[in-house]
Design a protein around this motif. Structure first.
Motif, mmCIF file in Angstrom:
data_model
loop_
_atom_site.group_PDB
_atom_site.id
_atom_site.type_symbol
_atom_site.label_atom_id
_atom_site.label_comp_id
_atom_site.label_asym_id
_atom_site.label_seq_id
_atom_site.Cartn_x
_atom_site.Cartn_y
_atom_site.Cartn_z
ATOM 1 N N VAL A 78 -4.173 132.794 109.407
ATOM 2 C CA VAL A 78 -3.053 131.944 109.000
ATOM 3 C C VAL A 78 -3.351 131.284 107.660
ATOM 4 N N LYS A 79 -4.568 130.774 107.492
ATOM 5 C CA LYS A 79 -4.932 130.124 106.229
ATOM 6 C C LYS A 79 -4.918 131.117 105.073
ATOM 7 N N GLN A 80 -5.485 132.312 105.279
ATOM 8 C CA GLN A 80 -5.492 133.319 104.215
ATOM 9 C C GLN A 80 -4.068 133.666 103.784
ATOM 10 N N VAL A 81 -3.213 133.878 104.762
ATOM 11 C CA VAL A 81 -1.832 134.239 104.471
ATOM 12 C C VAL A 81 -1.109 133.077 103.796
ATOM 13 N N ALA A 82 -1.286 131.870 104.317
ATOM 14 C CA ALA A 82 -0.618 130.696 103.737
ATOM 15 C C ALA A 82 -1.070 130.467 102.294
ATOM 16 N N ASP A 83 -2.355 130.644 102.018
ATOM 17 C CA ASP A 83 -2.855 130.492 100.652
ATOM 18 C C ASP A 83 -2.235 131.540 99.723
ATOM 19 N N ALA A 84 -2.143 132.777 100.203
ATOM 20 C CA ALA A 84 -1.556 133.848 99.394
ATOM 21 C C ALA A 84 -0.088 133.563 99.094
ATOM 22 N N VAL A 85 0.657 133.155 100.102
ATOM 23 C CA VAL A 85 2.077 132.880 99.912
ATOM 24 C C VAL A 85 2.276 131.667 99.006
ATOM 25 N N ALA A 86 1.411 130.671 99.121
ATOM 26 C CA ALA A 86 1.502 129.496 98.246
ATOM 27 C C ALA A 86 1.314 129.900 96.783
ATOM 28 N N ALA A 87 0.398 130.828 96.524
ATOM 29 C CA ALA A 87 0.179 131.293 95.148
ATOM 30 C C ALA A 87 1.415 132.019 94.615
ATOM 31 N N VAL A 88 2.045 132.824 95.465
ATOM 32 C CA VAL A 88 3.275 133.515 95.063
ATOM 33 C C VAL A 88 4.373 132.490 94.792
ATOM 34 N N TRP A 89 4.519 131.529 95.693
ATOM 35 C CA TRP A 89 5.569 130.507 95.563
ATOM 36 C C TRP A 89 5.422 129.737 94.245
ATOM 37 N N GLU A 90 4.213 129.354 93.914
ATOM 38 C CA GLU A 90 3.976 128.574 92.696
ATOM 39 C C GLU A 90 4.371 129.342 91.443
ATOM 40 N N ARG A 91 4.208 130.642 91.457
ATOM 41 C CA ARG A 91 4.492 131.453 90.278
ATOM 42 C C ARG A 91 5.957 131.911 90.228
ATOM 43 N N ALA A 92 6.601 131.982 91.358
ATOM 44 C CA ALA A 92 7.971 132.503 91.447
ATOM 45 C C ALA A 92 8.981 131.536 90.824
ATOM 46 N N VAL A 93 10.136 132.085 90.461
ATOM 47 C CA VAL A 93 11.185 131.272 89.843
ATOM 48 C C VAL A 93 12.317 131.028 90.848
ATOM 49 N N PRO A 94 12.950 129.867 90.754
ATOM 50 C CA PRO A 94 14.079 129.576 91.642
ATOM 51 C C PRO A 94 15.187 130.622 91.492
ATOM 52 N N HIS A 95 15.920 130.793 92.552
ATOM 53 C CA HIS A 95 16.994 131.788 92.584
ATOM 54 C C HIS A 95 17.936 131.680 91.383
ATOM 55 N N LYS A 96 18.364 130.486 91.054
ATOM 56 C CA LYS A 96 19.347 130.317 89.970
ATOM 57 C C LYS A 96 18.816 130.754 88.619
ATOM 58 N N GLU A 97 17.503 130.849 88.478
ATOM 59 C CA GLU A 97 16.901 131.260 87.214
ATOM 60 C C GLU A 97 16.562 132.744 87.166
ATOM 61 N N PHE A 98 16.652 133.429 88.302
ATOM 62 C CA PHE A 98 16.257 134.832 88.349
ATOM 63 C C PHE A 98 17.473 135.739 88.158
ATOM 64 N N GLN A 99 17.407 136.571 87.134
ATOM 65 C CA GLN A 99 18.502 137.482 86.821
ATOM 66 C C GLN A 99 18.151 138.895 87.305
#
Length: 174
Positions: free
Chosen positions: A152-173
């Motif tokens: 769970v921790k490994q997965v949560a850490d990985a997803v947190a890294a993706v989340w931090e780099r990803a852009v909000p929906h309204k900004e993604f074309q």
């Protein structure tokens, strides 16, 4: 891993803090989306103001969870140029937003240095992970569940890294 996998509704009902969804596929073949996807393909959209025409039990579950204080987030890692299916997902994401989800997007080219889980998943309160297992062409095979704190921790850490780099929906074309 347990033989019986709880439903999304059951897991969300037990969640008090957060539910986070990671999607990494460029194509899904989910039967309950067939009609909507077919409509999208011929240019038929939906009216966000006509909630009754598109609101589903899933949207209601999310809305109810958010109303009781659960943060529901979704992050999608996608190839570019995006597939027709991803254009469809992008077009219907305002429905998720209306239900209370926070949605972000990350181009796969910006994820090369991130360690990603091999399957799509939901994380519930950083205590449980429900993996979605799909065929190569996007059909759902089933789900696997883990409560192993290390995984769970490994997965949560990985997803947190993706989340931090990803852009909000309204900004993604797309």
């Amino acid at each position: 891993m347990p033989q019986s996998v709880p439903t999304f509704a059951e897991l969300l009902a037990e969640t008090s803090g957060s539910a986070v969804h990671l999607e990494t596929r460029d194509v899904y073949a989910v039967a309950e989306e067939d009609a909507d996807f077919a409509n999208f393909r011929v240019g038929k959209g939906y009216d966000l103001d006509d909630r009754e025409s598109w609101w589903t039990p899933f949207h209601q579950l999310v809305s109810d969870g958010v109303a009781r204080g659960v943060s529901v987030r979704r992050v999608r890692v996608v190839s570019e140029p995006v597939t027709e299916y991803i254009r469809y997902e992008h077009a219907i994401t305002p429905q998720n937003l209306a239900a209370g989800e926070d949605v972000r997007w990350l181009p796969r080219s910006q994820a090369s240095d991130l360690l990603l889980p091999g399957n799509d998943l939901w994380i519930f309160d950083d205590r449980a992970v429900k993996f979605g297992i799909f065929t190569g062409d996007g059909g759902l095979v089933g789900h696997e569940m883990t409560y192993d704190p290390r995984i769970v921790k490994q997965v949560a850490d990985a997803v947190a890294a993706v989340w931090e780099r990803a852009v909000p929906h309204k900004e993604f074309q797309v």
